[in-house]
Design an enzyme around this catalytic site. Sequence first.
Site, PDB file in Angstrom:
ATOM      1  N   ASP A   1      -6.221  10.637  14.852  1.00  8.99           N
ATOM      2  CA  ASP A   1      -6.779   9.492  14.150  1.00  8.99           C
ATOM      3  C   ASP A   1      -5.761   8.902  13.173  1.00  8.99           C
ATOM      4  O   ASP A   1      -4.911   9.609  12.628  1.00  8.99           O
ATOM      5  CB  ASP A   1      -8.028   9.918  13.379  1.00  8.99           C
ATOM      6  CG  ASP A   1      -8.652   8.762  12.614  1.00  8.99           C
ATOM      7  OD1 ASP A   1      -9.189   7.857  13.272  1.00  8.99           O
ATOM      8  OD2 ASP A   1      -8.556   8.760  11.375  1.00  8.99           O
TER       9      ASP A   1
ATOM     10  N   GLU B   1      -4.382   6.988  18.180  1.00  4.37           N
ATOM     11  CA  GLU B   1      -5.123   5.803  17.755  1.00  4.37           C
ATOM     12  C   GLU B   1      -4.173   4.930  16.938  1.00  4.37           C
ATOM     13  O   GLU B   1      -3.971   5.146  15.757  1.00  4.37           O
ATOM     14  CB  GLU B   1      -6.339   6.197  16.910  1.00  4.37           C
ATOM     15  CG  GLU B   1      -7.229   5.009  16.581  1.00  4.37           C
ATOM     16  CD  GLU B   1      -7.804   5.052  15.167  1.00  4.37           C
ATOM     17  OE1 GLU B   1      -8.878   4.467  14.968  1.00  4.37           O
ATOM     18  OE2 GLU B   1      -7.166   5.620  14.268  1.00  4.37           O
TER      19      GLU B   1
END
Length: 677
Positions: A337, A392
């Site tokens: 992330d 991401e």
Amino acid sequence: MLGVSVQPEPCFDDLLQIDPHLRPVVPRIGDVYNLYQQTWRRLSQTPHVFEQYKEFGLAVQGDNSIRCKEWAPNLSKLSLAGDFNDWNKEEYVFKCLDNGVWELVIPPSASGSCRIPHLSDIRLFCTDKQGHFFDRVSPWARYVTQTNKRVYYNQTFYNPDEGYSWYHPRPKAPRVLYIYESHVGISSNEPKISTYMEFADKVIPRIAKLGYNTIQLMAVMEHAYYASFGYQVTSFFAPSSRFGTPDELKYLVDTAHKHKILVLLDLVHSHASNNTKDGLNSFDGSDSHYFLPGDSGKHSQWNSRLFDYNKTETLSFLLSNLQYWLDVFRFDGFRFDGVTSMLYHHHGILYSFSGNYHEYFDHNLNMDAVVYMMVANAYLHHRYPNLVTIAEDVSGYPGLCLPVAMGGVGFDYRLAMSVPDMWIKLLKESKSDKEFNMGHIAFTLNNRRYKEKTIAYVESHDQALVGDKTIAFWLMDSEMYTNMSELSPLTPRIERGLALHKMLRLITFSLAGEGILTFMGNEFGHPEWLDFPRAGNNESYLYCRRQYNLVDDDMLRYKFLNRFDGFILEMEGKYQWLDKPNAFIYLCHEDDKVISYVRGGTCFVFNFNWESFTDYPVRVETPGKYKVVMDSDHKYFGGQGRVNATTEHFSYNDDGKVFIKTYLPSRTGLAYRIDTD
């Protein structure tokens, strides 16, 4: 010592063959690689750099003594206490070793048992070099819990008499990924926090039945604030106790492996919670510890702490954390992330990338963070050949998903983050379907970096959060409350919504990537939005759940969307277009609202028009007899059944190009292949 050979000179020729436009920034890429080499040499001098979770924190020894070890260079005193010794802070005091390392051995009891009973609450009590006294949770804590009587988490000593016994081996990595993005807590129909056991027994069978081969599990790393969606991590080595015990998480992973499904951990190494009482922040009383000092160590938008990726102890902590989740819980990989925040010193805040490569590699590049990700990918892919890592990143950083030896960062996939943004923007801003721009849709879906694999999706958890709403709700809005029953009239809005929902998924899953992702519930058109309990909604769980009961009700139209989603996966498995090169787009007709392309031998045609077309010329690659193999308008999927699947479409030549003629019903997606019978 780390088992990975580091090339003295990376293969930049291969990198430039993939993307010649990188040539002006090769010196900067070389600087990153040189730092990568230096970091490897430094880490090779650190004992057990990937396995320090076995050395630090609390570890029960063979004789039932407990070895406790912490790194806290700013402390002058450290002790451990808990309910097992009536919180006596002076009974068990650590001894300070070299380099800020503290150690304590708690002997077994007189009976030979572990002196700290299973599930005892414990804390560390600290005095820093400035004379301040405070209490903390170990950064290496493997289980932390919260009771209703306190607002913060305590470390809970997890030492059951019998540990979990694994029954199923890790499955092999599939040809391509069909990812089901999941959150355990919201996975129940009921307005409550669901559990690891419930997810394993009730949700995983659904996932397997639909055909998904990978689960991306969110919010596993412990986070004190539930509404953070798991992205404000407080305890990096502790699975969230609000869903169950560590052994119950192991049961979930084991159950997925039983169904030959990979499980990826949604990993947060881009930042950490600002909490001090039960987080990493100011663990030893200093501003830095694992983090950058001052303002450079604070994320202005997330109100969180930023890691110092140049510090050996920080690297050891994070790299050990990776191996811990893989070895102890048998996860099959990670979705990293916040990679954009890691890549740049500006963290992507108020920064717009124009596509100029110097923007990626100028002084804003956080070389330490890039090198951390290179080290992680190189080592883990070497140690775990089936490992999957996904990044991401919204910036489009070149080489993110190319091998480290080539000068890349080493991820396997990146998320196609522009695609869901495009769909939401289209539905929000278009006053009618006439405003749909076919060229923009096709370009956005097919625009990705050459040789860097991408995960395509229509919507993820981001689009479902409060302040936004699901694609289905954008399409059908409040009529989903009144007209999704087959006993109610099929209104124009519901008919359009069902048709476009299927079209958006098929065109995205066939054109936009090399793997696909669905956020739980969106496969059947989950209504409304997602909102965690918080003060602003009176701590309500009403919108913090997934209403699988809707798709289970055979009288509701959600079943049609669910069927079509499973059918897409079935057909991709049969015709295998995702691992083929980018599609060649033959047609983007703005007036007709038609897009057609061929990928992996399958010809896809989408008519976004509110009108139908007969004898529509569709370009194909190979002469032959074609038949329809996918039809979003089929009655089984809630359509009108306007396409005859038995019709044979014979190709013809027009000015050296090969075409077939087809009937294109309004708001329908079709796929054709050569009939080999």
